[in-house]
Motif scaffolding. Structure first.
Motif, PDB file in Angstrom:
ATOM      1  N   THR A 108       0.827  -1.204   0.000  1.00 12.18           N
ATOM      2  CA  THR A 108       0.000   0.000   0.000  1.00 12.18           C
ATOM      3  C   THR A 108       0.865   1.260   0.000  1.00 12.18           C
ATOM      4  O   THR A 108       2.018   1.227   0.433  1.00 12.18           O
ATOM      5  CB  THR A 108      -0.943   0.062   1.226  1.00 12.18           C
ATOM      6  OG1 THR A 108      -0.149   0.270   2.393  1.00 12.18           O
ATOM      7  CG2 THR A 108      -1.760  -1.197   1.380  1.00 12.18           C
ATOM      8  N   ALA A 109       0.284   2.336  -0.494  1.00  7.23           N
ATOM      9  CA  ALA A 109       0.941   3.649  -0.493  1.00  7.23           C
ATOM     10  C   ALA A 109      -0.147   4.703  -0.628  1.00  7.23           C
ATOM     11  O   ALA A 109      -1.184   4.449  -1.248  1.00  7.23           O
ATOM     12  CB  ALA A 109       1.933   3.753  -1.654  1.00  7.23           C
ATOM     13  N   PRO A 110       0.072   5.913  -0.077  1.00  8.28           N
ATOM     14  CA  PRO A 110      -0.933   6.977  -0.223  1.00  8.28           C
ATOM     15  C   PRO A 110      -1.123   7.359  -1.689  1.00  8.28           C
ATOM     16  O   PRO A 110      -0.190   7.252  -2.494  1.00  8.28           O
ATOM     17  CB  PRO A 110      -0.336   8.148   0.570  1.00  8.28           C
ATOM     18  CG  PRO A 110       0.730   7.554   1.429  1.00  8.28           C
ATOM     19  CD  PRO A 110       1.225   6.334   0.715  1.00  8.28           C
ATOM     20  N   LEU A 111      -2.327   7.820  -2.005  1.00  9.72           N
ATOM     21  CA  LEU A 111      -2.696   8.139  -3.387  1.00  9.72           C
ATOM     22  C   LEU A 111      -1.729   9.123  -4.048  1.00  9.72           C
ATOM     23  O   LEU A 111      -1.293   8.896  -5.182  1.00  9.72           O
ATOM     24  CB  LEU A 111      -4.126   8.689  -3.419  1.00  9.72           C
ATOM     25  CG  LEU A 111      -4.723   8.942  -4.798  1.00  9.72           C
ATOM     26  CD1 LEU A 111      -4.794   7.658  -5.620  1.00  9.72           C
ATOM     27  CD2 LEU A 111      -6.118   9.550  -4.677  1.00  9.72           C
ATOM     28  N   ASP A 112      -1.357  10.204  -3.358  1.00 10.33           N
ATOM     29  CA  ASP A 112      -0.477  11.203  -3.984  1.00 10.33           C
ATOM     30  C   ASP A 112       0.898  10.624  -4.299  1.00 10.33           C
ATOM     31  O   ASP A 112       1.490  10.916  -5.343  1.00 10.33           O
ATOM     32  CB  ASP A 112      -0.361  12.468  -3.114  1.00 10.33           C
ATOM     33  CG  ASP A 112       0.144  12.180  -1.706  1.00 10.33           C
ATOM     34  OD1 ASP A 112      -0.061  11.043  -1.218  1.00 10.33           O
ATOM     35  OD2 ASP A 112       0.738  13.087  -1.087  1.00 10.33           O
ATOM     36  N   VAL A 113       1.400   9.739  -3.423  1.00  8.01           N
ATOM     37  CA  VAL A 113       2.697   9.077  -3.648  1.00  8.01           C
ATOM     38  C   VAL A 113       2.593   8.180  -4.882  1.00  8.01           C
ATOM     39  O   VAL A 113       3.478   8.176  -5.747  1.00  8.01           O
ATOM     40  CB  VAL A 113       3.116   8.245  -2.398  1.00  8.01           C
ATOM     41  CG1 VAL A 113       4.343   7.384  -2.682  1.00  8.01           C
ATOM     42  CG2 VAL A 113       3.360   9.163  -1.208  1.00  8.01           C
ATOM     43  N   ARG A 114       1.492   7.438  -4.993  1.00 11.62           N
ATOM     44  CA  ARG A 114       1.275   6.531  -6.127  1.00 11.62           C
ATOM     45  C   ARG A 114       1.251   7.316  -7.444  1.00 11.62           C
ATOM     46  O   ARG A 114       1.898   6.923  -8.418  1.00 11.62           O
ATOM     47  CB  ARG A 114      -0.028   5.753  -5.957  1.00 11.62           C
ATOM     48  CG  ARG A 114       0.002   4.775  -4.798  1.00 11.62           C
ATOM     49  CD  ARG A 114      -1.376   4.213  -4.502  1.00 11.62           C
ATOM     50  NE  ARG A 114      -1.882   3.426  -5.608  1.00 11.62           N
ATOM     51  CZ  ARG A 114      -3.120   2.920  -5.641  1.00 11.62           C
ATOM     52  NH1 ARG A 114      -3.958   3.133  -4.658  1.00 11.62           N
ATOM     53  NH2 ARG A 114      -3.511   2.208  -6.686  1.00 11.62           N
ATOM     54  N   ILE A 115       0.500   8.417  -7.456  1.00 12.82           N
ATOM     55  CA  ILE A 115       0.380   9.226  -8.680  1.00 12.82           C
ATOM     56  C   ILE A 115       1.752   9.749  -9.101  1.00 12.82           C
ATOM     57  O   ILE A 115       2.133   9.637 -10.272  1.00 12.82           O
ATOM     58  CB  ILE A 115      -0.638  10.373  -8.489  1.00 12.82           C
ATOM     59  CG1 ILE A 115      -2.063   9.794  -8.380  1.00 12.82           C
ATOM     60  CG2 ILE A 115      -0.563  11.377  -9.636  1.00 12.82           C
ATOM     61  CD1 ILE A 115      -3.105  10.767  -7.856  1.00 12.82           C
ATOM     62  N   ASN A 116       2.510  10.297  -8.141  1.00 11.08           N
ATOM     63  CA  ASN A 116       3.845  10.826  -8.463  1.00 11.08           C
ATOM     64  C   ASN A 116       4.779   9.756  -9.001  1.00 11.08           C
ATOM     65  O   ASN A 116       5.529   9.991  -9.946  1.00 11.08           O
ATOM     66  CB  ASN A 116       4.470  11.508  -7.232  1.00 11.08           C
ATOM     67  CG  ASN A 116       3.791  12.827  -6.934  1.00 11.08           C
ATOM     68  OD1 ASN A 116       3.222  13.460  -7.834  1.00 11.08           O
ATOM     69  ND2 ASN A 116       3.812  13.242  -5.685  1.00 11.08           N
TER      70      ASN A 116
END
Length: 197
Positions: free
Chosen positions: A132-140
């Motif tokens: 898992t990872a936070p959404l903003d981290v995933r997008i970047n």
């Protein structure tokens, strides 16, 4: 029989880096997504199935998969996505079973797949890890990795995938890959646990 562990998570969570660390620990990894792409050009049964469902334009004259044609035909139509998955998933499952037999001497085996639950592949596995990872981290991460994608395309992909909350509920272990939790100690803990169990 070696213990079979699944590893899954949405786009941009960092499944590949997690798998590379496990691989460095000597654990065989089956990358179901890459294998599906490979089988689409090597498995005769699958090739014939794709041609009969989506037409001969699915492949070029030299046998390469016509990805842009298939993407246009399939990916905006949920029913056609389902048909393609019904062709691909059973062939990957058969290939995976043969791979398990040939790697049976390992302490345990890892199967990486983005659609582990959706494909039914989770049913044959002993335990599941979700990354898992936070959404903003995933997008970047995806923007850096795939410069041809924009934020809206990435969000559209995430929207189509099973939610992280659902995956967490269905998994046995969670790996936080949020750029602040240390990843290697989490992996080492799981590695020791799988070797003993």
């Amino acid at each position: 029989m070696a213990k079979q562990i699944g590893i899954t998570g949405g786009i941009g969570v960092g499944k590949s880096i997690v798998c590379r660390i496990f691989q460095n620990l000597g654990i065989p990894i089956y990358d179901a997504d890459s294998m599906a792409k490979k089988l689409m050009v090597e498995d005769e049964v699958l090739i014939q199935g794709i041609i009969s469902e989506f037409g001969s334009e699915s492949y070029s004259i030299n046998g390469e998969l016509n990805r842009s044609y298939l993407a246009n035909v399939v990916f905006h139509d949920a029913e056609k996505v389902k048909i393609l998955n019904h062709l691909v998933h059973p062939r990957v499952a058969k290939h995976y079973q043969n791979w398990v037999i040939s790697n049976n001497k390992a302490p345990y085996l890892l199967k990486e797949a983005a659609l582990l639950f959706e494909s039914g592949g989770a049913k044959v596995l002993d335990e599941i890890i979700v990354v898992t990872a936070p959404l903003d981290v995933r997008i970047n991460r995806v923007l850096q990795r795939d410069p041809h994608r924009d934020k809206n395309q990435i969000l559209a992909i995430i929207e189509k995938q099973m939610s992280e909350e659902e995956k967490i509920k269905m998994s046995d272990h969670i790996l936080q890959n949020d750029d602040s939790s240390l990843l290697i100690p989490q992996i080492m803990k799981l590695h020791e646990y799988f070797k003993k169990s």
